[in-house]
Design a protein around this motif. Sequence first.
Motif, mmCIF file in Angstrom:
data_model
loop_
_atom_site.group_PDB
_atom_site.id
_atom_site.type_symbol
_atom_site.label_atom_id
_atom_site.label_comp_id
_atom_site.label_asym_id
_atom_site.label_seq_id
_atom_site.Cartn_x
_atom_site.Cartn_y
_atom_site.Cartn_z
ATOM 1 N N UNK A 1 12.856 10.562 -15.328
ATOM 2 C CA UNK A 1 11.592 9.838 -15.269
ATOM 3 C C UNK A 1 10.398 10.795 -15.394
ATOM 4 N N UNK A 2 10.662 12.050 -15.714
ATOM 5 C CA UNK A 2 9.589 13.004 -15.902
ATOM 6 C C UNK A 2 8.656 12.605 -17.015
ATOM 7 N N UNK A 3 9.127 11.707 -17.870
ATOM 8 C CA UNK A 3 8.302 11.279 -18.990
ATOM 9 C C UNK A 3 7.122 10.410 -18.556
ATOM 10 N N UNK A 4 7.188 9.862 -17.347
ATOM 11 C CA UNK A 4 6.132 8.952 -16.911
ATOM 12 C C UNK A 4 5.119 9.642 -16.019
ATOM 13 N N UNK A 5 3.877 9.164 -16.107
ATOM 14 C CA UNK A 5 2.828 9.752 -15.275
ATOM 15 C C UNK A 5 2.442 8.857 -14.107
ATOM 16 N N UNK A 6 2.593 7.570 -14.264
ATOM 17 C CA UNK A 6 2.179 6.638 -13.210
ATOM 18 C C UNK A 6 3.379 5.822 -12.726
ATOM 19 N N UNK A 7 4.215 5.450 -13.684
ATOM 20 C CA UNK A 7 5.408 4.694 -13.320
ATOM 21 C C UNK A 7 6.352 5.608 -12.558
ATOM 22 N N UNK A 8 7.004 5.044 -11.537
ATOM 23 C CA UNK A 8 7.921 5.848 -10.741
ATOM 24 C C UNK A 8 7.243 6.529 -9.562
ATOM 25 N N UNK A 9 5.922 6.309 -9.451
ATOM 26 C CA UNK A 9 5.183 6.908 -8.317
ATOM 27 C C UNK A 9 4.945 5.849 -7.237
ATOM 28 N N UNK A 10 5.042 6.271 -5.999
ATOM 29 C CA UNK A 10 4.832 5.337 -4.884
ATOM 30 C C UNK A 10 3.374 5.222 -4.520
ATOM 31 N N UNK A 11 2.556 4.767 -5.461
ATOM 32 C CA UNK A 11 1.116 4.660 -5.202
ATOM 33 C C UNK A 11 0.862 3.598 -4.125
ATOM 34 N N UNK A 12 -0.317 3.696 -3.511
ATOM 35 C CA UNK A 12 -0.712 2.753 -2.453
ATOM 36 C C UNK A 12 -0.974 1.379 -3.054
ATOM 37 N N UNK A 13 -0.494 0.349 -2.395
ATOM 38 C CA UNK A 13 -0.687 -1.020 -2.889
ATOM 39 C C UNK A 13 -2.156 -1.376 -3.022
ATOM 40 N N UNK A 14 -2.462 -2.166 -4.033
ATOM 41 C CA UNK A 14 -3.846 -2.595 -4.264
ATOM 42 C C UNK A 14 -4.411 -3.357 -3.059
ATOM 43 N N UNK A 15 -3.546 -4.049 -2.334
ATOM 44 C CA UNK A 15 -4.034 -4.894 -1.239
ATOM 45 C C UNK A 15 -3.918 -4.234 0.131
ATOM 46 N N UNK A 16 -3.458 -2.978 0.153
ATOM 47 C CA UNK A 16 -3.147 -2.342 1.431
ATOM 48 C C UNK A 16 -4.365 -2.261 2.347
ATOM 49 N N UNK A 17 -5.460 -1.722 1.835
ATOM 50 C CA UNK A 17 -6.609 -1.470 2.714
ATOM 51 C C UNK A 17 -7.204 -2.772 3.225
ATOM 52 N N UNK A 18 -7.375 -3.741 2.323
ATOM 53 C CA UNK A 18 -7.927 -5.024 2.771
ATOM 54 C C UNK A 18 -7.063 -5.645 3.858
ATOM 55 N N UNK A 19 -5.754 -5.503 3.716
ATOM 56 C CA UNK A 19 -4.894 -6.144 4.704
ATOM 57 C C UNK A 19 -4.895 -5.388 6.034
ATOM 58 N N UNK A 20 -4.804 -4.077 5.992
ATOM 59 C CA UNK A 20 -4.731 -3.357 7.273
ATOM 60 C C UNK A 20 -6.081 -3.306 7.981
ATOM 61 N N UNK A 21 -7.166 -3.480 7.242
ATOM 62 C CA UNK A 21 -8.469 -3.478 7.907
ATOM 63 C C UNK A 21 -8.900 -4.880 8.314
ATOM 64 N N UNK A 22 -8.061 -5.876 8.009
ATOM 65 C CA UNK A 22 -8.411 -7.240 8.415
ATOM 66 C C UNK A 22 -9.453 -7.883 7.532
ATOM 67 N N UNK A 23 -9.784 -7.248 6.436
ATOM 68 C CA UNK A 23 -10.808 -7.782 5.534
ATOM 69 C C UNK A 23 -10.298 -8.881 4.626
ATOM 70 N N UNK A 24 -8.987 -8.892 4.411
ATOM 71 C CA UNK A 24 -8.431 -9.871 3.475
ATOM 72 C C UNK A 24 -8.790 -11.277 3.960
ATOM 73 N N UNK A 25 -9.189 -12.120 3.043
ATOM 74 C CA UNK A 25 -9.640 -13.465 3.402
ATOM 75 C C UNK A 25 -8.502 -14.446 3.115
ATOM 76 N N UNK A 26 -8.035 -15.090 4.165
ATOM 77 C CA UNK A 26 -6.994 -16.109 4.035
ATOM 78 C C UNK A 26 -7.646 -17.494 3.999
ATOM 79 N N UNK A 27 -6.886 -18.466 3.567
ATOM 80 C CA UNK A 27 -7.431 -19.821 3.442
ATOM 81 C C UNK A 27 -8.042 -20.295 4.754
ATOM 82 N N UNK A 28 -7.342 -20.046 5.849
ATOM 83 C CA UNK A 28 -7.827 -20.526 7.144
ATOM 84 C C UNK A 28 -9.152 -19.885 7.530
ATOM 85 N N UNK A 29 -9.482 -18.737 6.931
ATOM 86 C CA UNK A 29 -10.747 -18.066 7.252
ATOM 87 C C UNK A 29 -11.958 -18.765 6.652
ATOM 88 N N UNK A 30 -11.729 -19.615 5.662
ATOM 89 C CA UNK A 30 -12.849 -20.215 4.940
ATOM 90 C C UNK A 30 -13.403 -21.431 5.674
#
Lengths: 736, 736
Positions: free
Chosen positions: A1-30
């Motif tokens: 997998x040395x051929x890849x630069x981004x694939x195969x990497x354990x990057x941080x999830x796009x939603x991680x920060x919003x979820x762990x900081x409580x910022x993510x807005x759920x339906x019940x929040x509206x």
Amino acid sequence: MGEFKVIGKGVVRTDAIDKVTGRAIYTADLTFPRMIYGAFVRSPYAHARIKRIDTSKAWKVPGVVAIITQEQLSKDYALVVEEEVHAAERVRRLLAGDKVRYYGEKVALVGAETLEAAKEAASLVEVEYEPLPAVTDPREAIKEGAPLIWEDREPVRGPNGELLYNVVSESHHEEGNVEQGFAESDYIFEDEFYVHRVHQTYLEPQAAIASVDEKGRITVWTSTQGIFAVRSNIARSLGLPLSHINVVGMTIGGGFGAKFGGIVDIYAVLLALFTRRPAKIVYSREEDFLDASPAPGLYVRIKTGVKRDGTIVARYVYALWDVGVGGGSLWATGAFARLYKTPHIKWDAYEVATNTPPVGAYRAPGYPQILFAGETQLNKIASELGIDPVELRLKNLKDEPGFKETLLTVAEKSNWFNREKGENEGWGIAMGWWQNASSPAAVFVSVHEDGSVKVFCGLMDLTGTETAVSQIIAETLGVRYEDVTFVRGDTDSAPFAPPSGGSTVTFSVGNAAKSAAEDALRQILEVAANQLEVKVEDLEWGDKRVWVKDDPERSLSYAEIARAAMRSEIGPIVGKGTFSAKPSDPNAFAQAVKVRVDEETGEITVLESIQALDVGRAINPILCEGQTEGGTTQSISWATMEEMKHDEQGRMINPNLADYQIPTIADVPSKVQVSLLEFPSKHGPYGAKGIGEPPITAGLAAVVSAVADATKLWVHEVPVTPERLILAMEQSKVGV
Amino acid sequence: MGEFKVIGKGVVRTDAIDKVTGRAIYTADLTFPRMIYGAFVRSPYAHARIKRIDTSKAWKVPGVVAIITQEQLSKDYALVVEEEVHAAERVRRLLAGDKVRYYGEKVALVGAETLEAAKEAASLVEVEYEPLPAVTDPREAIKEGAPLIWEDREPVRGPNGELLYNVVSESHHEEGNVEQGFAESDYIFEDEFYVHRVHQTYLEPQAAIASVDEKGRITVWTSTQGIFAVRSNIARSLGLPLSHINVVGMTIGGGFGAKFGGIVDIYAVLLALFTRRPAKIVYSREEDFLDASPAPGLYVRIKTGVKRDGTIVARYVYALWDVGVGGGSLWATGAFARLYKTPHIKWDAYEVATNTPPVGAYRAPGYPQILFAGETQLNKIASELGIDPVELRLKNLKDEPGFKETLLTVAEKSNWFNREKGENEGWGIAMGWWQNASSPAAVFVSVHEDGSVKVFCGLMDLTGTETAVSQIIAETLGVRYEDVTFVRGDTDSAPFAPPSGGSTVTFSVGNAAKSAAEDALRQILEVAANQLEVKVEDLEWGDKRVWVKDDPERSLSYAEIARAAMRSEIGPIVGKGTFSAKPSDPNAFAQAVKVRVDEETGEITVLESIQALDVGRAINPILCEGQTEGGTTQSISWATMEEMKHDEQGRMINPNLADYQIPTIADVPSKVQVSLLEFPSKHGPYGAKGIGEPPITAGLAAVVSAVADATKLWVHEVPVTPERLILAMEQSKVGV
């Protein structure tokens, strides 16, 4: 997998920060101005005739603005919907009319200024019932004399000509000739298995808010796995034009198959239509248990003929799917037959109505149940024949990519052939798989003037699929993961995306995304070629730059190219990618577990879980591992603790998280080891396969087989709760 | 136009119902949890040195959370911005530092829990000023000894070698040889004109809300003509990465060129960055007058040489644009030279700084001012030579599509050659034009499973452009206008769209939309051809259906096709269209007005306005007429009443709608007649040209010429207010 630069990497999830900081807005929040709250009147009986509904006391509760019964719906629905509704007919079974068929069924819907008022009014709606006998077990429901769930449905003929009652649909299939196969077999094994219903127990209960504007256009904010699925569902259920419904997917707190719509969303829309105010419905945990769409229970009789050396000759399955007042589970029956060379295969499968809520999808729908039967029986056969269960499988597994390798990896990692166990300990191994199918999808990719990239589509992200799709785009375009922003649209703005279920979206949306990125890249290269006055073929790219192959000093950044594109014939750089059906390309899963059984209490402790999954290509290995751990945890808890229980009147007796047990961290094996194998799919993006479903498909059989290894006792019913195991052990001691 | 089904129809605007029912959501309507309000400390002097700012009393107001001065900005900005800011430098002129240069300039920004607290605190910020002499007229500002707005700027040399002070930029242009041209002329006319500054007086004041999340990502909700323009502006002004800013365009209540960002948005972002709370800034009407970006004033000396028969030989313009503390107006100078064959043309144009707010764009930026000079002088020449002004123009107009025809249409509709007028009445005629340029744009079009169509792009709709673009898509795809839903994205989700200004968006976004619809149509036809087993060439389409040309019974609805596409190789039907630069394709405008002058009060009543515009193609004739009426109304009120006035200290004395007059319905001519001519653009979608700007470009000259016709008096300064006209009449009587 040395051929890849981004694939195969354990990057941080796009939603991680919003979820762990409580910022993510759920339906019940509206909340919305003038919003009302919905509450249901629910049946206290699993089966009863409704004689009379009196809403007069309920209407007196201050703040009540709507009380909707089925009678009113049938009468007034056409009035509250402005356009020609071909389908006022459609609303005929949204609330119980003259009969309730399960405990907790919706009888009336109340809307009020506050949730408290709605609940109070709901409690004051007087319903006169005439209770009827109820049945919640499909083995009972098929019998003559069982309560009939759908009165006018005739019994069907079973495989032996017997009458089967309460059957709502059936499926029959034969390849080869099982009669002949069994005749040719040296040994025939026949077993019965029973899997109880479980609930998906997502963290966030069902929730939806609906509003209707002056033009009759409906907007729904909801916790869903698929905004387009919800839209279709509302249009179909309420007879409304698709184009007048916009569905906005909020952050979702788990779904596992139970959030494709139909449970609360259409009722929120009904309230909004009747009151012309925004209407919110959020389930309590109890309501989720009583009236969402759990996994079906399954009764299986399975018969397998083998040669003396363990070669499978024929298999036959008789299956009764407990679908409650729903359906849609039959199709999974054949899953037991996919992994192994089996010259003769047959099944007769029936969906049996019971006085329980309609069933739905739960992670690899139906696979854990049917594979529990197939795989447990294989282990039993191995045990009877004195053949190692791994050897037995190797002998019979089809020669397809990853099938044997996943098994051998688990054997190696668990040190299977020299496995160690202490007193009251045992090992079990089993396999699972998933079909890895695809769905239509479309994705847009824009490259902005600073070289950053925006992805736009209608994907709902439950498991990190936004992250995986972003990685695919970054890899394809030659940018960093951090340069990609993923933006989710609603059904009005986004192109079609499939619902996030069935392990299809990294595969399908990932393919559309790759194709969109390729489209954008073509434009980047064309502009660069023009600017640098060379041919596209003479260019190389990466790290947000394009350069001339033979003269890397001559280069342009993507930012420069995006700006130049604006002044060129190309215009803004936007890529479009679509994807549709590709043939199924199954991936295999194998799991070995080690358990310890407490002989006195019957408690099972799963000590180790060693698993291997063919992921095709690990776009993000950390997410692949997380998915695998999550799925196996669910299978282990299904094997040992999860069960929706009913009393004799058909009332669910454990509709809460105190009595319905799900695993805590203490219930997870202390040793969990995941191996990701990569047998690239011919059709997946960079070879990726769908990976969400397979990890749940083997655990039931592995655990039950490990318990048998520890106790010499084959339990045929899951979950193997302490009570059930003690009882089985006691029965085996007295020779029952 | 019988060939079209949707184009050419006056369909209802997409935004009509939301606006008339009050449902449309404007920026000021939004509130967010924890939101703070911003208020400014503003300079009470047009020119002064700041000696000291003391915020201590202001900080004591309960609820104050931020007081930002330029000093603090320079010191702390790098601290509040998480990423590497290459450009803390950039923030150096966001608030007045050691000097204020116009009345109302921002000196400090206060953020507080309530607007009242913010205003109270702003009033308690103590600023010690040392007043300086101010200048607000560019004719004065260029003189030696005038106050210097930018201290270190050296004077430049004027056309005759004289020193010009306070010049911030200049432009010089010559075609042919004007000296020679004037030498060859039979007559030479030289006139001076002066146009006062006017304000765009959009209904909705400037407004923006900004918030910053944990990741430093900024979201801005704002009243803007262009979300991408606002994004660039914030990134540039605050040195922030483009990719970290998302701009959401709210419903906009008018802009006319003043809402491309920079006035309130960057300050809302600053407050949000400093406080990490959502921050809202909404201007009062007074603030809009004092500190937005009005149209520049213009002084013009224009010299024209003609032959005896009226043939234009040479024209020269000397122009001083009053740009306040801004700039950007020079480019319009050449507009006087475009309509007529003129062998020798030259201009010397200067932007002159004054102690007034920075100027901005206002509908056809600069054209009304410069064309007022050019067209009024032509009428004066016609009058002096005894040639009819229409004849004079016909002799000189370039032979380009629509140039003569618009003029002749107005002549015909006004019965020009037999025009009637009563006592104190007069007629004036003039021409205008616009360049009809294009911008890069991209649009996505999706065809959904019910055959309905969604359009997605980043267009901000001020004038009905969503409607026009929807009509273009409906026409191209063969669906009804009602089948198309237009969805606006933000800068994160939408592909690039140009700001709605300069009459470019129906042209540019319309072209991208047409191309997206064509892309979708290709897919529809491909799927239909496959399904119907014929070639694409054998198909016809319309009314949401495709059929076989020779066998129309064999047909499929778009709904059927969209669903079939999902199962085919095509996948979801989504079309992508992009567009970029095309050559300018000017359109002409002509206007005749009839006025009555009250000799005693000096009041001018415009009785009739007869106008003709080459629209290329009237996508929606009602909207075209509305645009034309709106533009001419603004030109008439500029000609007769609108003016930003300053006292001797440079303070604007009419910053409110009581003292700054804009037309009411009573000021609109009782007879307004619009003729739309269609000389299709080679490049516009279906031949459409941009139509917003031209209608404002001729009215100043037409009105002033009509007043001259009524009074025999040529006024060289607009607006021709009653005071100004009475004074001019009195001066002419005494022979001044």
